[in-house]
Enzyme design. Structure first.
Site, PDB file in Angstrom:
ATOM      1  N   ASN A   1       0.677  -0.941   0.122  1.00 33.66           N
ATOM      2  CA  ASN A   1      -0.208   0.340   0.094  1.00 33.66           C
ATOM      3  C   ASN A   1       0.884   1.352  -0.209  1.00 33.66           C
ATOM      4  O   ASN A   1       1.311   1.883   0.584  1.00 33.66           O
ATOM      5  CB  ASN A   1      -0.604   0.138   1.364  1.00 33.66           C
ATOM      6  CG  ASN A   1      -2.094   1.240   1.464  1.00 33.66           C
ATOM      7  OD1 ASN A   1      -1.420   1.886   1.358  1.00 33.66           O
ATOM      8  ND2 ASN A   1      -3.805   0.969   1.608  1.00 33.66           N
TER       9      ASN A   1
ATOM     10  N   THR B   1      -5.581  -0.164  -2.205  1.00 34.31           N
ATOM     11  CA  THR B   1      -5.923   0.873  -1.794  1.00 34.31           C
ATOM     12  C   THR B   1      -7.149   0.855  -0.923  1.00 34.31           C
ATOM     13  O   THR B   1      -7.850  -0.511  -1.239  1.00 34.31           O
ATOM     14  CB  THR B   1      -6.394   2.091  -2.952  1.00 34.31           C
ATOM     15  OG1 THR B   1      -6.555   3.218  -1.977  1.00 34.31           O
ATOM     16  CG2 THR B   1      -7.377   1.852  -3.426  1.00 34.31           C
ATOM     17  N   GLU B   2      -6.663   1.541   0.584  1.00 31.30           N
ATOM     18  CA  GLU B   2      -7.576   0.857   1.404  1.00 31.30           C
ATOM     19  C   GLU B   2      -9.182   1.245   1.611  1.00 31.30           C
ATOM     20  O   GLU B   2      -9.796   0.547   1.494  1.00 31.30           O
ATOM     21  CB  GLU B   2      -7.426   1.905   2.700  1.00 31.30           C
ATOM     22  CG  GLU B   2      -6.995   2.827   2.970  1.00 31.30           C
ATOM     23  CD  GLU B   2      -5.669   3.551   2.257  1.00 31.30           C
ATOM     24  OE1 GLU B   2      -5.115   2.627   1.562  1.00 31.30           O
ATOM     25  OE2 GLU B   2      -5.372   4.746   2.936  1.00 31.30           O
ATOM     26  N   ASN B   3      -9.679   2.316  -0.224  1.00 34.32           N
ATOM     27  CA  ASN B   3     -10.897   2.203  -0.185  1.00 34.32           C
ATOM     28  C   ASN B   3     -11.381   1.192  -1.242  1.00 34.32           C
ATOM     29  O   ASN B   3     -12.751   1.336  -2.318  1.00 34.32           O
ATOM     30  CB  ASN B   3     -10.883   3.582  -1.253  1.00 34.32           C
ATOM     31  CG  ASN B   3     -10.371   3.260  -2.141  1.00 34.32           C
ATOM     32  OD1 ASN B   3      -9.534   3.322  -2.220  1.00 34.32           O
ATOM     33  ND2 ASN B   3     -11.084   4.298  -3.378  1.00 34.32           N
TER      34      ASN B   3
ATOM     35  N   SER C   1     -11.017  -4.787   2.799  1.00 36.91           N
ATOM     36  CA  SER C   1      -9.711  -4.188   2.593  1.00 36.91           C
ATOM     37  C   SER C   1      -9.023  -3.940   4.223  1.00 36.91           C
ATOM     38  O   SER C   1      -7.657  -3.979   3.951  1.00 36.91           O
ATOM     39  CB  SER C   1      -9.978  -2.532   2.160  1.00 36.91           C
ATOM     40  OG  SER C   1      -9.253  -2.311   1.643  1.00 36.91           O
TER      41      SER C   1
END
Lengths: 210, 230, 230, 210
Positions: free
Chosen positions: D16, D39-41, D81
């Site tokens: 990330n 990506t954390e979304n 996520s």
């Protein structure tokens, strides 16, 4: 009694039918009746049960019966399936019983020394469905009452049962205990009282029959 | 048997929201934000709301309209850095803001949706975000108690829906939507496309219909849904 | 950039399992049970295993082969009523069995996969299942602490996989598989079909590849996968 | 320094890249290099960033940049996520910093009274990625060291940082504090020591340059 229990389902409900007698309720629902049947192994919108010749090896209900889908069915994992139950999205469950107490305690998962396969999803259904009704024979094979003052077997959940459908009667669990609502055709109130292991309040006037 | 139909109008769906309601709003930035439901909530004017949303959109977009209209008392969120207006309101004391670590906000909402009381985690234990939260010890280690979040209403943006409320999402517009769709008493969905029953394959449904109360089909999308040109 | 390739052979994948390992096994009844991975584990003969599985399959099928071979010390499960052999072994003290409410087993596994320490719930609070579990009070109500479960290895059955380990499941074969696929140090997948990269649509992936360590493509399916004629 | 940081990524990793400088690392990865960017979304397998003319309105990274997919990408919700992050499936994260302490504490989310937008997903990335490295200018705009004995700003996570890439140096966080590993071409050890707000151990022999 199964037909009578089917009338308990209101349009628009999400309903889980337990293994055994409750499963048969589905045969009494009209093709046009708006309802969503849920099974805890991960399906909303259960369709008709299929014979093995037409079965899909990947499509069963929680009791292991081969079922089908309807237009609008959805599959999900076991966590989502019980999220639905615990968060209050299951309007009604119909369960079998070994014992029901006059305060609505349910025992249906274990007979110490005889039957201890584990509770499966039964505890969450009993504890979290918005309404829990029981379908059961009024007495066990030895003729002993299943409706009792207190459960003697390990409980599944306390105070969860609202209504009981038996071969003899429809009985509600009220704050004052068991209350007779309906008699099976040809069965007297006295016979029902005799077969019930706790006090049974009778309706003021005539008891309707089913 | 057939599945129930939950389609309704935009006005009818949003009119069920009361003053003082706790409202979850899907979306992470633009993708997945239910701009049309938000605009209707602005039009109807319910006040004293608590919003639960990952972010505050940008100034002049999405939930910022609710902030600007003075409809929001409180915001539970993870990051409002793209909305200077929201930061200014926070600094001026015009809204109360509770910050949560992003994945923990997601888990608290999911816990609400899963009928759990709380989760236990070590996330943010050394930070001011968890400074005043209850802690408990398990096997000699201390964890923060993060209580479940539930809402009166969730506003959800879906790619498509069938009349029963089976939903799918597209790309990164999924984000908090499936979690919030499980965690409110009344769940309202705006869908870009209404599919017939059976139009979504049962294996491809992202949110199952039993969680949903109202389905509203969107017409043409407003400019807020479009690519942002910075 | 391209995504890594995790395909390997059946023997190689299962050889990473040590004696005494905690092993999660997907499936609810026949659907989703990784029969081929189980058979290879029987062939390789690792012993002293703790199994975590919804059920014990039926006598002569699936994990019952591991029980019959004496490879299992302990079973964490929800219901073993369809396997009289497992019940007999439990009653004879040949295996130790821990029962858990089904949805709580699912949540404990999910909590492990989500890196949480525990969940708090009121489920089974009045029953012997939770009799010896820690309780804590939140806002005046008492809840049972259900600790997260993690495993050394998870054995997963998927419908299809790409080489990175993106997975999809079919119908009720999904059940515990996506949860267990998040909750083990080493996650081994048997897939009915190996797809090329890009063969699964990004929106339709049920388990994302980052959780997966080994992908094994199945050849012809054994009879255990078929419809059960009772 | 960004090119040097890119060499930190080993084949097969899940990575990330935080907002700002770290995002640029992607430009230094070969087309054939096996890596999964997260990506954390809600996306694993980030493809190249796209100009607005070619952007998909529903496809952004956590910083709001319009990105694309690669063959084998997957979308998921925010809970999944971060499950990936917290359960140890994120091999490496590269983050920006306001301050890093000699014990590896990171401060990068809040400047009381000036900058308090919330932490977003930064705390979980810093606390749970298997390896956390920082990309930052060696000093702030006023010339003050960002590498310090202790953080003065609110911390994001304690003891999380393994390595720091700056415009001047590559510095490791060791049990004994900061240790110089590499110098930028043309920068002396003395200059690096001068710009660092805590003791800096030098290598025994020559310091390699990048």
């Amino acid at each position: 009694m199964v037909a009578r229990a089917a009338a308990e389902i209101a349009p628009g409900m999400v309903v889980n039918l337990g293994i055994g007698l409750p499963t048969k309720v589905v045969n009494y629902l009209d093709a046009d009746f708006p309802v969503c049947l849920h099974t805890e192994n991960g399906l909303s919108g259960i369709g008709p049960t299929l014979p093995v010749e037409r079965a899909d090896r990947n499509l069963i209900d929680a009791g292991g019966a081969y079922v089908s889908t309807v237009p609008g069915s959805a599959f999900f994992d076991s966590a989502v399936s019980f999220a639905l139950v615990r968060s209050g999205r299951l309007d009604l469950t119909m369960l079998g019983a070994f014992e029901v107490s006059q305060s609505g305690d349910l025992a249906n998962w274990k007979i110490p020394g005889k039957f201890s396969p584990g509770a499966g999803g039964g505890i969450e259904l009993a504890q979290k469905a918005r309404r829990v009704v029981v379908l059961t024979t009024h007495t066990d094979r030895a003729g002993n009452p299943k409706l009792k003052a207190d459960c003697t077997l390990p409980v599944t959940a306390r105070g969860c049962v609202s209504r009981i459908f038996t071969d003899l009667a429809v009985i509600d669990v009220t704050p004052e205990g068991f209350a007779l609502r309906e008699r099976a055709e040809g069965v007297s109130a006295a016979e029902i009282i005799e077969a019930t292991g706790a006090p049974l309040a009778l309706p003021a006037g005539d008891t309707p029959t089913f | 048997m057939r599945l129930p139909d939950k389609t309704t109008t935009l006005e009818e769906a949003v009119s069920g929201i009361a003053d003082g309601a706790v409202v979850m709003v899907g979306g992470f930035g633009v993708p997945g934000t239910p701009f049309t439901l938000i605009q209707e909530l602005v039009r109807q004017g319910q006040r004293g709301l608590t919003l639960i949303k990952n972010d505050a959109n940008e100034a002049g977009m999405g939930v910022d309209h609710l902030l600007a209209a003075g409809q929001v008392d409180r915001l539970i969120t993870t990051h409002i850095g793209l909305n200077a207006h929201a930061i200014a309101m926070m600094n001026a004391g015009e809204i109360e803001v509770e910050f949560c670590a992003q994945g923990i906000l997601a888990e608290r909402i999911r816990a609400g949706g899963a009928g759990l009381a709380a989760i236990l985690t070590d996330i943010a234990a050394d930070t001011e975000l968890a400074a005043h939260k209850q802690r408990i010890e398990i096997d000699g280690k201390r964890f923060v108690v993060e209580t479940a979040l539930r809402a009166d209403v969730a506003l959800i943006h879906a790619n498509s829906a069938d009349p029963f409320g089976n939903l799918d999402y597209v790309a990164t517009a999924r984000n908090f939507n499936p979690l919030m769709a499980m965690a409110a008493k009344r769940v309202i969905v705006e869908a870009e496309r209404l599919q017939p029953f059976g139009g979504l394959a049962a294996d491809d449904v992202h949110t199952p219909g039993p969680f949903i109360d109202c389905v509203v089909e969107l017409g043409d999308l407003s400019k807020e849904y479009a690519v942002v040109r910075r």
